[in-house]
Design a protein around this motif. Sequence first.
Motif, PDB file in Angstrom:
ATOM      1  N   LYS A 107       0.942   2.435   6.162  1.00  0.00           N
ATOM      2  CA  LYS A 107       1.526   1.213   5.637  1.00  0.00           C
ATOM      3  C   LYS A 107       1.470   1.207   4.112  1.00  0.00           C
ATOM      4  O   LYS A 107       0.505   1.676   3.505  1.00  0.00           O
ATOM      5  CB  LYS A 107       0.768  -0.010   6.176  1.00  0.00           C
ATOM      6  CG  LYS A 107       0.936  -0.255   7.665  1.00  0.00           C
ATOM      7  CD  LYS A 107       2.322  -0.783   7.983  1.00  0.00           C
ATOM      8  CE  LYS A 107       2.437  -1.177   9.448  1.00  0.00           C
ATOM      9  NZ  LYS A 107       3.786  -1.680   9.781  1.00  0.00           N
ATOM     10  N   ASN A 139      -0.022  -0.113  -3.713  1.00  0.00           N
ATOM     11  CA  ASN A 139       0.932   0.992  -3.831  1.00  0.00           C
ATOM     12  C   ASN A 139       2.164   0.569  -4.627  1.00  0.00           C
ATOM     13  O   ASN A 139       2.670   1.331  -5.463  1.00  0.00           O
ATOM     14  CB  ASN A 139       1.369   1.475  -2.450  1.00  0.00           C
ATOM     15  CG  ASN A 139       0.244   2.073  -1.642  1.00  0.00           C
ATOM     16  OD1 ASN A 139       0.164   1.881  -0.427  1.00  0.00           O
ATOM     17  ND2 ASN A 139      -0.667   2.803  -2.294  1.00  0.00           N
ATOM     18  N   ASN A 187       7.623  -2.389   4.210  1.00  0.00           N
ATOM     19  CA  ASN A 187       7.143  -1.981   5.535  1.00  0.00           C
ATOM     20  C   ASN A 187       8.092  -2.432   6.633  1.00  0.00           C
ATOM     21  O   ASN A 187       8.302  -1.721   7.619  1.00  0.00           O
ATOM     22  CB  ASN A 187       5.744  -2.547   5.787  1.00  0.00           C
ATOM     23  CG  ASN A 187       4.673  -1.814   4.995  1.00  0.00           C
ATOM     24  OD1 ASN A 187       4.720  -0.597   4.862  1.00  0.00           O
ATOM     25  ND2 ASN A 187       3.720  -2.551   4.450  1.00  0.00           N
ATOM     26  N   ASP A 242      -5.618  -1.099  11.547  1.00  0.00           N
ATOM     27  CA  ASP A 242      -5.641  -0.791  10.120  1.00  0.00           C
ATOM     28  C   ASP A 242      -7.069  -0.566   9.648  1.00  0.00           C
ATOM     29  O   ASP A 242      -7.348   0.324   8.844  1.00  0.00           O
ATOM     30  CB  ASP A 242      -5.004  -1.933   9.320  1.00  0.00           C
ATOM     31  CG  ASP A 242      -3.498  -2.017   9.570  1.00  0.00           C
ATOM     32  OD1 ASP A 242      -2.932  -0.992   9.979  1.00  0.00           O
ATOM     33  OD2 ASP A 242      -2.922  -3.096   9.351  1.00  0.00           O
ATOM     34  N   SER A 262       0.857  -0.621   0.763  1.00  0.00           N
ATOM     35  CA  SER A 262       0.041  -1.769   0.357  1.00  0.00           C
ATOM     36  C   SER A 262       0.587  -2.378  -0.927  1.00  0.00           C
ATOM     37  O   SER A 262       1.425  -1.783  -1.621  1.00  0.00           O
ATOM     38  CB  SER A 262      -1.408  -1.327   0.135  1.00  0.00           C
ATOM     39  OG  SER A 262      -1.488  -0.462  -0.991  1.00  0.00           O
ATOM     40  N   GLU A 314       1.972  -7.934  -2.829  1.00  0.00           N
ATOM     41  CA  GLU A 314       1.695  -7.842  -1.392  1.00  0.00           C
ATOM     42  C   GLU A 314       2.951  -8.182  -0.587  1.00  0.00           C
ATOM     43  O   GLU A 314       3.251  -7.535   0.429  1.00  0.00           O
ATOM     44  CB  GLU A 314       0.555  -8.793  -1.006  1.00  0.00           C
ATOM     45  CG  GLU A 314      -0.803  -8.451  -1.608  1.00  0.00           C
ATOM     46  CD  GLU A 314      -1.421  -7.200  -0.998  1.00  0.00           C
ATOM     47  OE1 GLU A 314      -0.830  -6.648  -0.050  1.00  0.00           O
ATOM     48  OE2 GLU A 314      -2.491  -6.771  -1.481  1.00  0.00           O
TER      49      GLU A 314
END
Length: 322
Positions: free
Chosen positions: A66, A71, A119, A6, A68, A112
């Motif tokens: 991914k 997002n 995900n 990442d 986040s 989060e």
Amino acid sequence: MDSDSDNNDNFKVADLSPEVFEKIQLLQEKHDTEIELLASELNLQSHFIKDIMKDYRAPAIKKPRKISGFNVWQNNWWENVGKSMQILDSGAQQMCASSWKELNDDDRIHFENEAKKLNNLKDNESYIINAKARKTKLDKAIQEMRKMFRLLQVTCGMEFIAITVSNNSELRSHWFGSSIGEEFYHSYNILNEAIVPFRCFSILKKQEKDGVIKSITGTSNNALENIMNPTNPESTPTLLNYINYAKPNSRETRDKVRAILRKKFDEDVQGGIIPYKNWKEQILYKIVGWPSDVEFKDYANLKSDERSKVLESLDNIKFGFQ
């Protein structure tokens, strides 16, 4: 290891130290030197070898992006606070980012965690339980493949036929392709006849994978012959088990009945095509077990109640010589 990957995704050349950048350059020079040596050995141009290496190299694995916590927050912010704004409005993006920075720790952890859930859903794609949702996804994917076929037809001069079958008892079989491919499918019944054994074979392989049945013995070709071979005591019952008796008028049921009768005819009298049209006039063959109050003819030409009677008798139907 995932966290390192990442971090690398966000890495820029400007972030490299001079020492690291120098090592990469040295490797590149070594690589170029080896290409020049190989070109000299093979009497080829070095740029030709580089083009081959570029065109035939394995595609790089593209790591999915991914989601986040930001997002998730960003989507939430635009749906609520920013719903009256346009994404290109001056200062809108800055307002969204500032709001994220002002969140307390508990709220930030919440978003989060929501991102982690999303995900996980992306990483663990599995069988879609809802039949309607499954059909929607399939139809959408088929439309995309149709577009791809049309593009390849124009750009590469290739024609395609795709046959799909379900390895369970819900979605019907389907076929599609380029325009010429579909025209070919319409013109030759041999492809249509392949659907029933393909469907049965896929169901058995699925059951084998799930541990419902033991492994299908022999090679794939032999296994397929065993499935469709009426002399095999497990063959015809296998086909019968997957006929939906509640849908005697469906195309899938019609295709399966035709396949079963064709196999019985071939095995019992070594016949070729069943002479449905002139069955009354021919004097060579006879049929046993067919419902006495139903005229023997192609299943597609029977009435609904007649089809149901044929399905009930199908296991006992046999052909012979008069």
